[in-house]
Enzyme design. Structure first.
Site, short mmCIF file in Angstrom:
data_model
loop_
_atom_site.label_atom_id
_atom_site.label_comp_id
_atom_site.label_asym_id
_atom_site.label_seq_id
_atom_site.Cartn_x
_atom_site.Cartn_y
_atom_site.Cartn_z
N ARG A 40 0.66 -1.14 -0.06
CA ARG A 40 -0.04 -0.02 0.02
C ARG A 40 0.98 1.28 -0.04
NH1 ARG A 40 -5.12 -2.11 3.79
NH2 ARG A 40 -6.14 -2.82 1.94
N LYS A 206 -21.96 -14.76 -1.30
CA LYS A 206 -23.68 -14.67 -1.01
C LYS A 206 -24.19 -13.98 -2.25
CE LYS A 206 -23.48 -14.55 3.90
NZ LYS A 206 -23.51 -13.41 4.93
N GLY A 373 -11.57 -7.77 -3.12
CA GLY A 373 -10.62 -8.23 -2.20
C GLY A 373 -10.17 -9.63 -2.44
N GLY A 396 -14.02 -3.41 -0.56
CA GLY A 396 -15.24 -2.99 -0.48
C GLY A 396 -15.60 -1.95 -1.14
P1 ADP Z 1 -14.54 -10.50 -3.37
O1 ADP Z 1 -13.62 -10.31 -2.20
O2 ADP Z 1 -13.51 -10.69 -4.46
O3 ADP Z 1 -15.58 -9.52 -3.45
P2 ADP Z 1 -16.27 -12.43 -2.03
O4 ADP Z 1 -15.96 -11.62 -0.80
O5 ADP Z 1 -17.57 -12.33 -2.25
O6 ADP Z 1 -15.15 -11.80 -3.17
O7 ADP Z 1 -16.27 -14.02 -1.76
C1 ADP Z 1 -14.88 -14.53 -1.40
C2 ADP Z 1 -14.99 -15.63 -0.35
O8 ADP Z 1 -16.04 -16.53 -0.87
C3 ADP Z 1 -13.75 -16.55 -0.33
O9 ADP Z 1 -13.12 -16.18 0.75
C4 ADP Z 1 -14.18 -17.96 -0.79
O10 ADP Z 1 -13.54 -18.78 0.17
C5 ADP Z 1 -15.61 -17.76 -0.60
N1 ADP Z 1 -16.19 -18.85 -1.40
C6 ADP Z 1 -16.45 -18.99 -2.50
N2 ADP Z 1 -16.81 -19.99 -3.02
C7 ADP Z 1 -17.52 -20.77 -1.84
C8 ADP Z 1 -18.05 -21.96 -1.89
N3 ADP Z 1 -18.69 -22.69 -2.77
N4 ADP Z 1 -18.25 -22.23 -0.40
C9 ADP Z 1 -17.70 -21.84 0.33
N5 ADP Z 1 -17.09 -20.41 0.15
C10 ADP Z 1 -16.82 -20.13 -0.93
MG MG Z 2 -14.34 -10.25 0.08
#
Ligand code: ADP
Ligand code: MG
Length: 416
Positions: A40, A206, A373, A396
């Site tokens: 960073r 989610k 992230g 975020g």
């Molecule tokens: P980003 O930070 O890129 O926006 P998210 O925070 O939405 O992504 O999601 C990332 C998390 O989702 C990861 O830590 C990953 O382990 C989890 N994840 C993805 N697919 C699954 C799954 N099928 N079961 C459990 N966790 C999952």
């Molecule tokens: Mg995330």
């Protein structure tokens, strides 16, 4: 509307108050706090060097951790000052406060091209409360305001929003740093009129986290590829069994609505066709945070229903290869959210196949933009971070920006 950037500024001899993201990971070693990853700090160097060249007197403000309004010595920015001096090659002074006489004195002693780093702004509760009187105090040393902390721009805090308002009211300029400028360009402008086909890959945990992004991107994308745990809610909505997988039954309708909207708009909306699943077993052990450590047995790839005792941990290879084929024809790619629980190598295959496809498409001339992230972590883990066009530093903030939200830290900057 396009925002003013540091390139547009005349700052010679002026005090430039710059908000940076120096929320770096620290570890205690022999009673000292040591920076374990300086990324960073390194990322701000281009903006700093440009402003030094332009003859600015630089005053840097940042937060570190969550001290909740207390002077928490483990969250002091002092070690950052030392590291920054080493990296930027000019003397960096540090003052153990962010407002008050000490700060004003140190700021007025600055010569052109010199840097002063202020102490953690979150040592004051007024920072997160965006207290107007506190913003006035911060702004005492600001002729010009620069924000290079995209990752904090979704919060309306005193150092990200309040100070800018004060400076603007006085007729001063508020500009984006180079890092912020790149974020706005790639997550914003580049996605307004993307070269087509525009393929969006959405995964992560989610549906509820991502529905606003899905909804907005349905209006822009040619194809949306769904992965991650989010897929199980779609599956459930179609009447399939999902075993012990992470789902949001209350969002079944949300999922069906997204599919209906895709159909109406002619967007190619793809869901995984196979899944890597496993049976979770409690090892009886607890991790550092006191949570039970799970192990997984009977790892297998399934189609259709997921067995009752099994949990899904990611898209299968058939899905990943199908997605890779679609990605190979894309001209613009946006990726947010891993295809599965990539942190565990047993469930990382689909994420890695997609990452490789994105890197290959980029090599062939597509623009690839990675927001979120964990998606950035996944790409770095696959050692492909330098093979894409742009990786957001926002976490975020990048998600909110992709949702189409107006970020307070961006809104507060002067228009061109
Ligand atoms: P980003 O930070 O890129 O926006 P998210 O925070 O939405 O992504 O999601 C990332 C998390 O989702 C990861 O830590 C990953 O382990 C989890 N994840 C993805 N697919 C699954 C799954 N099928 N079961 C459990 N966790 C999952
Ligand atoms: Mg995330």
């Amino acid at each position: 509307m396009a925002k003013l950037t540091v390139r547009d500024l005349d700052v010679r001899g002026k005090r430039v108050f710059m908000r940076v993201d120096y929320n770096v990971p620290l570890e205690e070693k022999d009673g000292q706090m040591v920076i374990t990853d300086a990324t960073r700090i390194v990322e701000t160097l281009p903006t700093l060097k440009l402003l030094i060249e332009k003859g600015a007197k630089l005053i840097l403000a940042a937060h570190l951790g969550r001290p909740k309004g207390k002077r928490e010595s483990s969250m002091s920015l002092r070690p950052v000052a030392a590291k920054l001096q080493e990296l930027v090659g000019v003397p960096v002074q540090f003052v153990d406060d962010c407002i008050g006489e000490k700060v004003e004195k140190a700021a007025s002693a600055l010569k052109e091209g010199q840097i002063l780093l202020l102490e953690n702004v979150r040592y004051y509760n007024e920072e997160e409360a965006n207290d107007p009187a506190f913003a006035e105090k911060l702004a005492k040393v600001a002729d010009v305001y620069v924000n290079d902390a995209f990752g904090a721009a979704h919060r309306a805090h005193a150092s990200t929003e309040g100070v800018a308002r004060v400076v603007a009211k006085r007729g001063g300029k508020c500009a984006a740093g180079l890092l912020m400028e790149r974020e706005l360009k790639f997550l914003g402008d580049e996605l307004e009129n993307p070269a087509r086909p525009f393929v969006v890959i959405l995964g992560g945990a989610k549906v509820s986290d991502k529905i606003k992004v899905i909804d907005r991107l349905l209006e822009k994308a040619n194809t949306i590829l769904i992965g991650g745990a989010m897929a199980y809610t779609f599956k459930l909505a179609h009447g399939d069994k999902v075993g012990k997988s992470l789902v949001e039954p209350e969002h079944k309708q949300t999922a069906l609505d997204a599919e209906a909207k895709a159909k109406k708009l002619g967007v190619n909306f793809q869901l995984p066709t196979d899944f890597v699943v496993a049976t979770p077993v409690d090892t009886g052990k607890l991790n550092k945070k006191g949570k039970p450590v799970m192990d997984f047995t009977n790892i297998q790839t399934v189609k259709g229903n997921i067995p009752d005792d099994a949990e899904g941990f990611g898209a299968g290879e058939e899905t990943a290869k199908h997605y890779a084929q679609i990605i190979s024809e894309a001209k613009t790619i946006l990726w947010n959210g891993p295809m599965g629980m990539f942190e565990d190598p047993r469930f990382a295959a689909s994420t890695n196949i997609v990452a490789r496809a994105v890197a290959d498409a980029t090599q062939k001339g597509a623009k690839s933009i990675i927001g979120g992230g964990d998606s950035v972590k996944a790409l770095n883990k696959a050692k492909l971070g330098d093979k894409v066009t742009f990786m957001s530093t926002g976490g975020g903030a990048s998600l909110e920006f992709l949702e189409g939200a107006v970020l307070p830290g961006v809104a507060a900057l002067s228009d061109k």
